[in-house]
Motif scaffolding. Structure first.
Motif, short mmCIF file in Angstrom:
data_model
loop_
_atom_site.label_atom_id
_atom_site.label_comp_id
_atom_site.label_asym_id
_atom_site.label_seq_id
_atom_site.Cartn_x
_atom_site.Cartn_y
_atom_site.Cartn_z
N LEU A 66 0.73 -1.57 0.13
CA LEU A 66 -0.33 0.18 -0.15
C LEU A 66 0.94 1.39 0.05
CD1 LEU A 66 -3.12 -1.19 2.68
CD2 LEU A 66 -3.39 -0.45 0.05
N SER A 67 1.86 1.21 0.68
CA SER A 67 2.60 2.18 1.01
C SER A 67 3.66 2.64 -0.59
CB SER A 67 4.26 2.07 2.17
OG SER A 67 4.90 3.26 1.86
N LEU A 68 3.38 1.44 -1.32
CA LEU A 68 4.86 2.05 -2.45
C LEU A 68 3.12 2.47 -3.40
CD1 LEU A 68 6.20 -1.80 -3.43
CD2 LEU A 68 7.52 0.60 -3.36
N LEU A 69 2.12 2.37 -3.24
CA LEU A 69 0.88 2.72 -3.74
C LEU A 69 0.16 4.35 -3.74
CD1 LEU A 69 -1.50 -0.70 -4.78
CD2 LEU A 69 -0.36 0.59 -6.43
N GLY A 70 1.20 4.24 -2.58
CA GLY A 70 1.31 6.00 -2.51
C GLY A 70 0.17 5.79 -1.11
N HIS A 71 -0.23 4.33 -0.01
CA HIS A 71 -1.87 5.21 0.91
C HIS A 71 -0.65 4.40 1.97
CE1 HIS A 71 -4.95 5.68 -2.08
NE2 HIS A 71 -4.04 4.36 -3.08
#
Length: 334
Positions: A329-334
């Motif tokens: 999710l962090s890699l996807l900006g979340h």
């Protein structure tokens, strides 16, 4: 009805035995007991079906109205058919949709071609699961004949006792999100065909068919649905209101996310176009023969409750770990 269940201690076999007892049938379970003890109200005969004398405990002068078998080992099924055909009126065999040679078609039925049967008595690993079940089906049909045989090709089975976690992980994850603001990661494939049959509905139908002598080959699957529909139902069950962050199949694959089940997977997701139709069998013939389905939210709610009860001796077998999902999710900006 005098019913013999070959098994009866694991998920589906146990549900069949419990339903048959509830319906006031006389039930005997033949099992080793490795998966646990048989349900209350049944006669439990210990037996190892890999042994030459493994069925002796249910052959001593007994007569059976029906036999239900869920085995995946052709040798076990062949021995059971040979031993029980003279003393049983009919045989109900639980097979699988994996017997089909083609899984790319949509809205399909029992006419899809089958894989070649496994050559031998023992399925060594799951890579030949479909071929093994084809061999099992053939053994039952050859021994009991089509008029005395019901073959139920089950699809995705869910609900309480789903050890695989496939039906319970999504409502459990939506109830326990790890992303910021309650975000949950999902595949960007809402239209993927996917149906889910409740283990209790399948068991009830098998018992009813065993009792009334229903014969034939049926895709025993849930009502047609989609991955998006199942995830929406899982969110409803969990009361999830956070964002659902979707990612494309190529991105998920590049980042090590597995399909269908297993460690660091997104359960029920199938990106391979050759398998896109696995969950697309309509089940129309089985429903015409009396198979009914409860609301899928009930199945998911009870599967999630089973997930909540898991302990150290019953670890979760599929889905993303908390750390993996946070990282993605962090890699996807979340």
């Amino acid at each position: 009805m005098r019913l013999l269940v070959l098994g009866g201690t694991a998920m589906l076999g146990r549900a069949v035995a419990e339903r048959a007892v509830a319906d006031c049938h006389v039930v005997t379970c033949l099992a080793r007991g490795v998966a646990g003890e048989a349900p209350e109200g049944v006669t439990w005969v210990r037996g190892d079906r890999d042994a030459g004398d493994g069925l002796d405990g249910v052959l001593d002068g007994a007569r059976w109205d029906a036999v239900v078998d869920v085995s995946r080992q052709p040798g076990q099924v062949r021995r059971a058919v040979a031993a029980l055909e003279p003393v049983a009126d009919r045989f109900v065999f639980v097979s699988t949709g994996n017997v089909y040679a083609v899984h790319s078609g949509l809205a399909t039925d029992e006419s899809v071609p089958l894989l070649p049967p496994l050559d031998g008595d023992v399925m060594e690993d799951m890579s030949t699961y479909g071929e093994a079940k084809v061999a099992c089906e053939a053994a039952v049909l050859d021994g009991f004949g089509p008029e005395r045989t019901l073959v139920a090709r089950a699809g995705l089975i869910g609900g309480p006792g789903d050890w695989s976690g496939r039906s319970g992980w999504w409502p459990w994850r939506f109830a326990h999100p790890v992303g910021a603001g309650g975000a949950v990661l999902a595949p960007d494939d809402p239209d993927l065909p996917m149906s889910l049959v409740d283990v209790r509905d399948l068991a009830a139908w098998l018992v009813r068919c065993a009792g009334d002598g229903t014969a034939g080959v049926f895709d025993a699957v849930g009502e047609p649905n989609t991955l998006g529909g199942l995830l929406s139902s899982a969110r409803e069950v969990a009361g999830h209101t956070g964002p659902v962050v979707t990612a494309a199949a190529t991105w998920l694959s590049e980042h090590g996310v597995q399909e269908w089940m297993g460690e660091d997977s997104l359960p029920l997701w199938v990106s391979d176009p050759e398998w896109r139709g696995f969950g697309a069998h309509t089940g129309a013939a089985a429903r015409a023969a009396g198979l009914t389905s409860r609301p899928v939210t009930d199945t998911l709610r009870d599967a999630a409750a089973y997930e909540e009860r898991r302990g150290p001796d019953d670890p979760r077998r599929c889905g993303l770990s908390d750390d993996t999902e946070r990282r993605l999710l962090s890699l996807l900006g979340h």
